[in-house]
Design a protein around this motif. Structure first.
Motif, mmCIF file in Angstrom:
data_model
loop_
_atom_site.group_PDB
_atom_site.id
_atom_site.type_symbol
_atom_site.label_atom_id
_atom_site.label_comp_id
_atom_site.label_asym_id
_atom_site.label_seq_id
_atom_site.Cartn_x
_atom_site.Cartn_y
_atom_site.Cartn_z
ATOM 1 N N MET A 1 0.851 -1.170 0.000
ATOM 2 C CA MET A 1 0.000 0.000 0.000
ATOM 3 C C MET A 1 0.896 1.233 0.000
ATOM 4 O O MET A 1 1.986 1.218 0.550
ATOM 5 C CB MET A 1 -0.873 -0.017 1.253
ATOM 6 C CG MET A 1 -1.762 1.183 1.368
ATOM 7 S SD MET A 1 -2.688 1.143 2.916
ATOM 8 C CE MET A 1 -2.638 2.880 3.256
ATOM 9 N N PHE A 2 0.424 2.298 -0.630
ATOM 10 C CA PHE A 2 1.145 3.557 -0.586
ATOM 11 C C PHE A 2 0.160 4.713 -0.649
ATOM 12 O O PHE A 2 -0.981 4.548 -1.076
ATOM 13 C CB PHE A 2 2.177 3.667 -1.719
ATOM 14 C CG PHE A 2 1.599 3.600 -3.100
ATOM 15 C CD1 PHE A 2 1.234 4.757 -3.770
ATOM 16 C CD2 PHE A 2 1.426 2.384 -3.740
ATOM 17 C CE1 PHE A 2 0.711 4.693 -5.052
ATOM 18 C CE2 PHE A 2 0.908 2.316 -5.011
ATOM 19 C CZ PHE A 2 0.551 3.474 -5.671
ATOM 20 N N THR A 3 0.621 5.865 -0.176
ATOM 21 C CA THR A 3 -0.179 7.088 -0.268
ATOM 22 C C THR A 3 0.631 8.129 -1.026
ATOM 23 O O THR A 3 1.862 8.079 -1.041
ATOM 24 C CB THR A 3 -0.552 7.654 1.121
ATOM 25 O OG1 THR A 3 0.648 8.053 1.802
ATOM 26 C CG2 THR A 3 -1.307 6.634 1.948
ATOM 27 N N ILE A 4 -0.067 9.084 -1.647
ATOM 28 C CA ILE A 4 0.565 10.187 -2.367
ATOM 29 C C ILE A 4 -0.051 11.486 -1.866
ATOM 30 O O ILE A 4 -1.277 11.614 -1.811
ATOM 31 C CB ILE A 4 0.348 10.077 -3.893
ATOM 32 C CG1 ILE A 4 0.905 8.759 -4.412
ATOM 33 C CG2 ILE A 4 0.986 11.269 -4.613
ATOM 34 C CD1 ILE A 4 0.535 8.472 -5.851
ATOM 35 N N GLU A 5 0.800 12.432 -1.497
ATOM 36 C CA GLU A 5 0.345 13.754 -1.068
ATOM 37 C C GLU A 5 1.146 14.807 -1.817
ATOM 38 O O GLU A 5 2.350 14.653 -1.987
ATOM 39 C CB GLU A 5 0.560 13.939 0.433
ATOM 40 C CG GLU A 5 -0.151 12.909 1.291
ATOM 41 C CD GLU A 5 0.264 13.048 2.745
ATOM 42 O OE1 GLU A 5 0.107 14.139 3.303
ATOM 43 O OE2 GLU A 5 0.754 12.047 3.294
ATOM 44 N N HIS A 6 0.482 15.859 -2.238
ATOM 45 C CA HIS A 6 1.160 16.971 -2.899
ATOM 46 C C HIS A 6 1.244 18.129 -1.926
ATOM 47 O O HIS A 6 0.233 18.682 -1.518
ATOM 48 C CB HIS A 6 0.423 17.378 -4.184
ATOM 49 C CG HIS A 6 0.390 16.291 -5.208
ATOM 50 N ND1 HIS A 6 1.508 15.878 -5.889
ATOM 51 C CD2 HIS A 6 -0.615 15.505 -5.643
ATOM 52 C CE1 HIS A 6 1.194 14.900 -6.706
ATOM 53 N NE2 HIS A 6 -0.094 14.647 -6.567
ATOM 54 N N ALA A 10 6.899 19.814 -2.501
ATOM 55 C CA ALA A 10 7.307 18.433 -2.732
ATOM 56 C C ALA A 10 6.097 17.527 -2.938
ATOM 57 O O ALA A 10 4.985 17.862 -2.543
ATOM 58 C CB ALA A 10 8.114 17.915 -1.538
ATOM 59 N N THR A 11 6.355 16.392 -3.558
ATOM 60 C CA THR A 11 5.376 15.311 -3.619
ATOM 61 C C THR A 11 5.868 14.248 -2.651
ATOM 62 O O THR A 11 7.024 13.843 -2.704
ATOM 63 C CB THR A 11 5.271 14.740 -5.038
ATOM 64 O OG1 THR A 11 4.779 15.763 -5.900
ATOM 65 C CG2 THR A 11 4.327 13.546 -5.087
ATOM 66 N N ILE A 12 4.989 13.801 -1.756
ATOM 67 C CA ILE A 12 5.350 12.855 -0.710
ATOM 68 C C ILE A 12 4.648 11.522 -0.984
ATOM 69 O O ILE A 12 3.429 11.467 -1.082
ATOM 70 C CB ILE A 12 4.924 13.350 0.688
ATOM 71 C CG1 ILE A 12 5.335 14.796 0.922
ATOM 72 C CG2 ILE A 12 5.424 12.399 1.776
ATOM 73 C CD1 ILE A 12 6.788 15.057 1.003
ATOM 74 N N VAL A 13 5.432 10.453 -1.104
ATOM 75 C CA VAL A 13 4.897 9.106 -1.262
ATOM 76 C C VAL A 13 5.306 8.319 -0.022
ATOM 77 O O VAL A 13 6.488 8.290 0.339
ATOM 78 C CB VAL A 13 5.450 8.422 -2.529
ATOM 79 C CG1 VAL A 13 4.949 6.987 -2.626
ATOM 80 C CG2 VAL A 13 5.082 9.213 -3.778
ATOM 81 N N THR A 14 4.332 7.705 0.627
ATOM 82 C CA THR A 14 4.619 6.870 1.791
ATOM 83 C C THR A 14 4.346 5.415 1.421
ATOM 84 O O THR A 14 3.244 5.085 0.988
ATOM 85 C CB THR A 14 3.752 7.277 2.996
ATOM 86 O OG1 THR A 14 4.007 8.652 3.293
ATOM 87 C CG2 THR A 14 4.074 6.432 4.219
ATOM 88 N N LEU A 15 5.371 4.579 1.558
ATOM 89 C CA LEU A 15 5.263 3.157 1.253
ATOM 90 C C LEU A 15 5.032 2.399 2.554
ATOM 91 O O LEU A 15 5.831 2.506 3.484
ATOM 92 C CB LEU A 15 6.545 2.660 0.593
ATOM 93 C CG LEU A 15 7.023 3.445 -0.640
ATOM 94 C CD1 LEU A 15 8.376 2.942 -1.089
ATOM 95 C CD2 LEU A 15 5.998 3.337 -1.751
ATOM 96 N N ALA A 31 9.840 14.002 -3.117
ATOM 97 C CA ALA A 31 10.408 14.457 -4.386
ATOM 98 C C ALA A 31 10.355 15.974 -4.449
ATOM 99 O O ALA A 31 9.278 16.563 -4.457
ATOM 100 C CB ALA A 31 9.648 13.846 -5.556
ATOM 101 N N PHE A 32 11.528 16.595 -4.477
ATOM 102 C CA PHE A 32 11.662 18.045 -4.587
ATOM 103 C C PHE A 32 12.145 18.382 -5.997
ATOM 104 O O PHE A 32 12.446 17.487 -6.782
ATOM 105 C CB PHE A 32 12.680 18.570 -3.561
ATOM 106 C CG PHE A 32 12.299 18.286 -2.134
ATOM 107 C CD1 PHE A 32 11.455 19.140 -1.443
ATOM 108 C CD2 PHE A 32 12.772 17.152 -1.491
ATOM 109 C CE1 PHE A 32 11.101 18.871 -0.128
ATOM 110 C CE2 PHE A 32 12.431 16.877 -0.178
ATOM 111 C CZ PHE A 32 11.595 17.742 0.506
ATOM 112 N N ASP A 33 12.260 19.670 -6.312
ATOM 113 C CA ASP A 33 12.743 20.088 -7.635
ATOM 114 C C ASP A 33 14.175 19.634 -7.892
ATOM 115 O O ASP A 33 14.543 19.327 -9.022
ATOM 116 C CB ASP A 33 12.675 21.606 -7.786
ATOM 117 C CG ASP A 33 11.268 22.119 -7.994
ATOM 118 O OD1 ASP A 33 10.385 21.323 -8.377
ATOM 119 O OD2 ASP A 33 11.040 23.323 -7.763
ATOM 120 N N GLU A 34 15.025 19.599 -6.852
ATOM 121 C CA GLU A 34 16.446 19.341 -7.037
ATOM 122 C C GLU A 34 16.936 17.983 -6.530
ATOM 123 O O GLU A 34 18.067 17.594 -6.793
ATOM 124 C CB GLU A 34 17.275 20.450 -6.380
ATOM 125 C CG GLU A 34 17.194 20.491 -4.857
ATOM 126 C CD GLU A 34 15.919 21.091 -4.280
ATOM 127 O OE1 GLU A 34 15.718 20.936 -3.075
ATOM 128 O OE2 GLU A 34 15.125 21.688 -5.013
#
Length: 79
Positions: A1-6, A10-15, A31-34
Motif C-alpha cells: 500500500m502507498f499514499t501520495i500527497e502533494h 514536494a510530492t510525498i509518497v509513503t510506502l 520528491a523536490f525540484d532538485e
C-alpha cells in the motif's frame, strides 16, 4: 500500500509494508525540484534515517530496475 500527497514544495509518497511478519517501517519518499529523499525510522535507535538522491541518481535507479546485472552509463538524452 502507498499514499501520495502533494505539498507546496514536494510530492510525498509513503510506502507501507503489508507483507508477512516481521513488517518493516514505513518509507517516506519526498520528491523536490532538485533531489529526492528517502526516510525510514530505524527501529533499533528510534531515529529517522535519511538518504538524499540527486535527480540523476533517481533516473539511474529507475533504469537499473529493468536491466540485467552489469555496469551501465545512461546517455544524456535518456536522463
Amino acid at each position: 500500500m502507498f499514499t501520495i500527497e502533494h505539498e507546496f514544495d514536494a510530492t510525498i509518497v509513503t510506502l507501507v509494508d503489508e507483507g508477512e511478519l516481521p513488517l518493516k517501517e514505513d518509507v517516506i519518499v519526498s520528491a523536490f525540484d532538485e533531489c529526492v529523499t528517502l526516510q525510514q525510522v530505524d527501529p533499533r535507535t528510534d531515529q529517522v534515517r535519511t538518504i538524499t538522491l540527486s535527480l540523476a541518481q533517481v533516473h539511474d535507479l529507475a533504469a537499473a530496475l529493468d536491466l540485467p546485472e552489469g555496469a551501465y552509463k545512461l546517455s544524456p538524452d535518456r536522463a
